[in-house]
Each structure stands twice: as structure tokens, then as C-alpha cells.
Scaffold this motif. Structure first.
Motif, PDB file in Angstrom:
ATOM      1  N   VAL A   1     102.485 -48.650  32.011  1.00  0.00           N
ATOM      2  CA  VAL A   1     101.553 -47.562  31.711  1.00  0.00           C
ATOM      3  C   VAL A   1     100.889 -47.864  30.372  1.00  0.00           C
ATOM      4  O   VAL A   1     101.572 -48.191  29.397  1.00  0.00           O
ATOM      5  CB  VAL A   1     102.265 -46.198  31.657  1.00  0.00           C
ATOM      6  N   ILE A   2      99.575 -47.747  30.351  1.00  0.00           N
ATOM      7  CA  ILE A   2      98.806 -47.968  29.131  1.00  0.00           C
ATOM      8  C   ILE A   2      98.238 -46.624  28.684  1.00  0.00           C
ATOM      9  O   ILE A   2      97.497 -45.981  29.428  1.00  0.00           O
ATOM     10  CB  ILE A   2      97.675 -48.986  29.376  1.00  0.00           C
ATOM     11  N   VAL A   3      98.612 -46.223  27.466  1.00  0.00           N
ATOM     12  CA  VAL A   3      98.183 -44.940  26.905  1.00  0.00           C
ATOM     13  C   VAL A   3      97.271 -45.217  25.718  1.00  0.00           C
ATOM     14  O   VAL A   3      97.669 -45.901  24.777  1.00  0.00           O
ATOM     15  CB  VAL A   3      99.397 -44.098  26.451  1.00  0.00           C
TER      16      VAL A   3
ATOM     17  N   ALA B   1     101.149 -40.559  35.028  1.00  0.00           N
ATOM     18  CA  ALA B   1     101.072 -42.025  35.084  1.00  0.00           C
ATOM     19  C   ALA B   1     102.460 -42.645  35.107  1.00  0.00           C
ATOM     20  O   ALA B   1     102.718 -43.602  35.854  1.00  0.00           O
ATOM     21  CB  ALA B   1     100.260 -42.557  33.904  1.00  0.00           C
ATOM     22  N   MET B   2     103.381 -42.090  34.314  1.00  0.00           N
ATOM     23  CA  MET B   2     104.759 -42.593  34.308  1.00  0.00           C
ATOM     24  C   MET B   2     105.394 -42.435  35.680  1.00  0.00           C
ATOM     25  O   MET B   2     106.062 -43.345  36.179  1.00  0.00           O
ATOM     26  CB  MET B   2     105.589 -41.850  33.265  1.00  0.00           C
ATOM     27  N   GLU B   3     105.208 -41.281  36.292  1.00  0.00           N
ATOM     28  CA  GLU B   3     105.778 -41.031  37.617  1.00  0.00           C
ATOM     29  C   GLU B   3     105.165 -41.953  38.661  1.00  0.00           C
ATOM     30  O   GLU B   3     105.877 -42.511  39.509  1.00  0.00           O
ATOM     31  CB  GLU B   3     105.578 -39.559  38.002  1.00  0.00           C
TER      32      GLU B   3
ATOM     33  N   GLY C   1     112.042 -48.962  36.651  1.00  0.00           N
ATOM     34  CA  GLY C   1     111.699 -48.558  35.300  1.00  0.00           C
ATOM     35  C   GLY C   1     110.229 -48.740  34.989  1.00  0.00           C
ATOM     36  O   GLY C   1     109.461 -49.288  35.782  1.00  0.00           O
ATOM     37  N   VAL C   2     109.859 -48.259  33.809  1.00  0.00           N
ATOM     38  CA  VAL C   2     108.462 -48.254  33.381  1.00  0.00           C
ATOM     39  C   VAL C   2     108.409 -48.626  31.900  1.00  0.00           C
ATOM     40  O   VAL C   2     109.175 -48.084  31.096  1.00  0.00           O
ATOM     41  CB  VAL C   2     107.827 -46.853  33.577  1.00  0.00           C
ATOM     42  N   VAL C   3     107.498 -49.517  31.557  1.00  0.00           N
ATOM     43  CA  VAL C   3     107.227 -49.839  30.164  1.00  0.00           C
ATOM     44  C   VAL C   3     105.882 -49.230  29.813  1.00  0.00           C
ATOM     45  O   VAL C   3     104.894 -49.416  30.531  1.00  0.00           O
ATOM     46  CB  VAL C   3     107.229 -51.360  29.911  1.00  0.00           C
ATOM     47  N   VAL C   4     105.871 -48.491  28.700  1.00  0.00           N
ATOM     48  CA  VAL C   4     104.665 -47.798  28.257  1.00  0.00           C
ATOM     49  C   VAL C   4     104.145 -48.467  26.991  1.00  0.00           C
ATOM     50  O   VAL C   4     104.908 -48.739  26.065  1.00  0.00           O
ATOM     51  CB  VAL C   4     104.959 -46.309  27.966  1.00  0.00           C
ATOM     52  N   MET C   5     102.841 -48.699  26.963  1.00  0.00           N
ATOM     53  CA  MET C   5     102.156 -49.228  25.792  1.00  0.00           C
ATOM     54  C   MET C   5     101.277 -48.108  25.257  1.00  0.00           C
ATOM     55  O   MET C   5     100.587 -47.453  26.030  1.00  0.00           O
ATOM     56  CB  MET C   5     101.265 -50.414  26.181  1.00  0.00           C
ATOM     57  N   ALA C   6     101.294 -47.866  23.938  1.00  0.00           N
ATOM     58  CA  ALA C   6     100.478 -46.808  23.344  1.00  0.00           C
ATOM     59  C   ALA C   6      99.720 -47.346  22.146  1.00  0.00           C
ATOM     60  O   ALA C   6     100.197 -48.246  21.457  1.00  0.00           O
ATOM     61  CB  ALA C   6     101.355 -45.633  22.931  1.00  0.00           C
ATOM     62  N   ASP C   7      98.539 -46.751  21.888  1.00  0.00           N
ATOM     63  CA  ASP C   7      97.702 -47.307  20.829  1.00  0.00           C
ATOM     64  C   ASP C   7      97.969 -46.761  19.431  1.00  0.00           C
ATOM     65  O   ASP C   7      98.178 -47.525  18.508  1.00  0.00           O
ATOM     66  CB  ASP C   7      96.210 -47.214  21.181  1.00  0.00           C
TER      67      ASP C   7
END
Length: 130
Positions: free
Chosen positions: A5-7, A51-53, A60-66
Motif C-alpha cells: 500500500v502506498i500512502v 487499501a490495507m484490507e 500481510g501488507v507493507v505500507v509505504m508513507a510519504d
């Protein structure tokens, strides 16, 4: 397969990073949560939660945030998740572009959540000059 997921505060940035990542790992599940619900600059914890769901396929899920408030919104979104899912959603401490590309490529090879997260973290150390 580990989802990504890209946030970002910007829809354009989130979609652009996704586009770059998918150039290296076509077809991998990458989801974005850029901007606010009305298309403005900002973040929306509900959009991030969704988006995570969507990104979760069981591995699992890896999230990237700015930026900082995106990190806070990711935290709020995790609090809204089912506790079992929240446990396997990990925010990477990595640059959004390099980390997202590295994590997506690693995930596309079928790597574990821990390995994908570590690969994103390792992107912090990429040398750009000789």
C-alpha cells in the motif's frame, strides 16, 4: 503474497509511485491511498484502511508513507482494522519511491512479510552517487 500500500498526501504521487513499482513487478497487488476523499491534498484514514484490507491476501501488507501526518493516518487506519489483520500490516521506515519499488519487487518473488519489510528498510541505504 504480501500486498503493498502506498500512502501519499497526493493522488498523483501515490499513483506515480505505483506505476514505477509495477514497471519492475507487473501484476503484483499494489494499492494506493493518495489524497483526501474529495481529491485534495492530505490523507484519509478510511481510504488507507480500505487499501490495507484490499491489499491483504493472507500474507500481510507493507505500507509505504510519504510524510509525518501520513504516518499518523496509517496508525489510525490500523486501529480500525480487524486485530488479526492489523498485526500483519507493517509500516516501512523507508523512502516512499525507493522503498515501494524494492518492496514490490521482493514481494513479487513470493518473499515473506519480514523479508519484504526488510528490503523496504534497506532502501534507506541506497547510494545515489559514487
Amino acid at each position: 503474497m504480501v500486498g503493498i500500500v502506498i500512502v501519499s498526501h497526493s493522488v498523483k504521487i501515490a499513483e506515480g509511485v505505483k506505476e514505477l513499482a509495477l514497471q519492475m513487478a507487473k501484476g503484483h497487488p499494489v494499492f494506493t491511498a493518495g489524497g483526501t476523499a474529495d481529491g485534495g491534498i492530505g490523507t484519509d484514514p478510511i481510504r488507507i484502511q480500505e487499501a490495507m484490507e484490499a491489499a491483504n491476501s493472507g500474507d500481510g501488507v507493507v505500507v509505504m508513507a510519504d510524510l509525518g501526518s501520513a504516518v499518523m493516518s496509517v496508525g489510525l487506519a490500523k486501529e480500525m482494522l480487524d486485530p488479526d489483520l492489523a498485526e500483519v500490516v507493517k509500516l516501512a521506515n523507508a523512502p516512499i519511491v525507493e522503498g515501494a519499488i524494492a518492496a514490490t519487487v521482493e514481494a513479487s518473488m513470493g518473499s515473506s512479510l519480514e523479508k519484504v519489510l526488510q528490503t523496504a528498510h534497506d532502501a534507506r541505504n541506497m547510494d545515489k552517487i559514487d
